[in-house]
Design a protein around this motif. Sequence first.
Motif: not given
Length: 296
Positions: A179, A186-189, A235, A237-238, A244, A246
């Motif tokens: 990552e 990239e958006s990570t959550s 996490l 991530t897209r 995306q 994980r």
Amino acid sequence: MAYVTGTALLAAFVVGCSADTGTGGSAADSKSGTETVAAAAPGKYRTLPEPCRAVEPSTLKDLLPGAAELTEDQQRKVYEGTAAVTYDTERRVGCRWKSEGSSSSHSLFIDFERVVSYDPAVSDDDRAREVYTKKETAAGLSSPSATPDATESAESTEDTGSGDGKGKKKQTPPADSDESSGDASESTSHALTGPTPEGKSTDDENTADGAGTPDESLQPRILDDLGDSAFLDDLLTRAGSTAQHRTVKVVFRTSNVIVTVEYTEQPAVSTAVPDSKELQEKAQALARKLVDEFSE
């Protein structure tokens, strides 16, 4: 006769002064000595395991299902793994494996860090505890074992953002992870709050039942029964608007060694969401095997 007596008295006086001076010097030396402090105990572990041989072939086959679609020679290369580049293999080593299948790709990364304290008043274990606590705090977690000083120090190193006034921590992937090289889009959550694929409810990603109730047991959390201290982060991530993946990360400390396990899945179909429960179970199972190896 008087002359001889005077000479004798003069010699006795000189000898007496010399003796006094010598005695005084010894006393001064004895007083100038400094009190020695016993050095803190060294860590339990003085070496690290060979990382690319730390995971059994049977475990790798389970974690990297896509390898089963390859030829025997290709499978052997996948299971051999690739050693991480480090500057001191006595202090830190790692290995990465990756396989790509028709339905998804999987990657596994393990990292062993042996912490050494160069302060004679601080033991290797205590220094390792501080390093671990910073990792735990960076993941947005905290535990009762975290010392106030260590937690405060870790928080001071976090990027709290600017302009929003909310003091939110910025989640930064480790330098060795896939990552870390992704682009800025990239958006990570964390688990349960990941980006929602088109036509799919967020609650469907991690649910305890068919009613869409979030399964709290899949949240990033402290693990109480793994090594001396441990936590799990999850996490999603897209990258851009479609792809995306994980990543489940398990980090634990055993004495003066900190171990990180990262297990990632990326589906071939952009609308598919990797299963948190399965990834977490497999990552934790591997972490427990590694703990047992250190205990032997």
